[in-house]
Design an enzyme around this catalytic site. Structure first.
Site, PDB file in Angstrom:
ATOM      1  N   ARG A  83     -72.846  63.323  44.147  1.00 36.10           N
ATOM      2  CA  ARG A  83     -71.471  63.398  44.664  1.00 36.10           C
ATOM      3  C   ARG A  83     -71.285  64.345  44.431  1.00 36.10           C
ATOM      4  NH1 ARG A  83     -66.658  59.666  43.970  1.00 36.10           N
ATOM      5  NH2 ARG A  83     -65.225  61.017  43.497  1.00 36.10           N
ATOM      6  N   ARG A  93     -67.677  60.463  51.151  1.00 32.47           N
ATOM      7  CA  ARG A  93     -68.409  60.596  50.193  1.00 32.47           C
ATOM      8  C   ARG A  93     -69.563  60.013  50.025  1.00 32.47           C
ATOM      9  NH1 ARG A  93     -63.590  59.144  45.973  1.00 32.47           N
ATOM     10  NH2 ARG A  93     -62.641  60.155  47.562  1.00 32.47           N
ATOM     11  N   ASP A  96     -69.084  56.489  45.463  1.00 33.50           N
ATOM     12  CA  ASP A  96     -67.968  56.366  44.657  1.00 33.50           C
ATOM     13  C   ASP A  96     -67.383  55.145  44.122  1.00 33.50           C
ATOM     14  OD1 ASP A  96     -65.134  56.796  43.360  1.00 33.50           O
ATOM     15  OD2 ASP A  96     -64.350  56.025  45.703  1.00 33.50           O
ATOM     16  N   ASP A  98     -66.119  52.705  40.934  1.00 30.10           N
ATOM     17  CA  ASP A  98     -64.818  52.252  40.583  1.00 30.10           C
ATOM     18  C   ASP A  98     -64.980  51.275  39.334  1.00 30.10           C
ATOM     19  OD1 ASP A  98     -63.560  54.274  41.423  1.00 30.10           O
ATOM     20  OD2 ASP A  98     -62.840  54.001  43.254  1.00 30.10           O
TER      21      ASP A  98
END
Length: 161
Positions: A83, A93, A96, A98
């Site tokens: 990343r 990307r 990711d 989260d």
């Protein structure tokens, strides 16, 4: 131990492998126990549409890590998997991760907002989350089922090889 939910997303550099590798890395988090991962889903990108579709999943863990320690761990996994953080929001990307929920906590700090600020509108988060915890209630008392009724699937589908 607190139950935390982590969203996984990728649309670059073999997204299916990226998502699977991230799930394996999340299983190895210190002071944590893996509970469950959703199936992989395919979703259209948010923001600029001139990028590949995403592969998404949600992982549930029990952890003794503090929220910021968990954030540090997820960001380390992102970096290990290539990343590169850019200013471009919602761009392509490799990975990711989260933190969607951390127990019933509400966190609003410079580095972390939990519940995740966009989770209520994101089909690629809500549907995988509902797969692994259909009776979930958010810290503010909103039921996950209620959110599912208000969000369009936008072409979200279970990924199949």
């Amino acid at each position: 131990m607190i139950v935390a939910y982590i969203a996984v997303g990728s649309n670059m550099a073999d997204p299916v492998a990226q998502a699977n590798d991230a799930i394996e890395a999340l299983k190895q988090l210190p002071r944590s126990e893996f509970i469950q991962a959703s199936m992989l889903y395919s979703s259209t990108p948010m923001g600029p549409q001139n990028q590949p579709d995403y592969i998404n999943a949600v992982v549930a863990i029990q952890t003794e890590l503090t929220p910021l320690e968990l954030l540090d761990c997820t960001q380390a996994i992102e970096l290990e998997q290539g990343r590169v953080r850019k200013d471009e929001r919602w761009g392509p990307r490799t990975l990711d991760l989260d933190i969607l929920l951390y127990g019933n906590e509400n966190i609003d700090s410079e580095r972390l907002t939990v519940p995740h600020y966009g989770m209520r509108e994101r089909e690629f988060v809500l549907y995988p989350l509902a797969e692994i915890t259909p009776n979930l209630t958010l810290p503010d008392g909103t039921e996950l089922a209620q959110l599912l009724n208000s969000v369009d699937r936008n072409g979200l589908r279970i990924w199949q090889a």
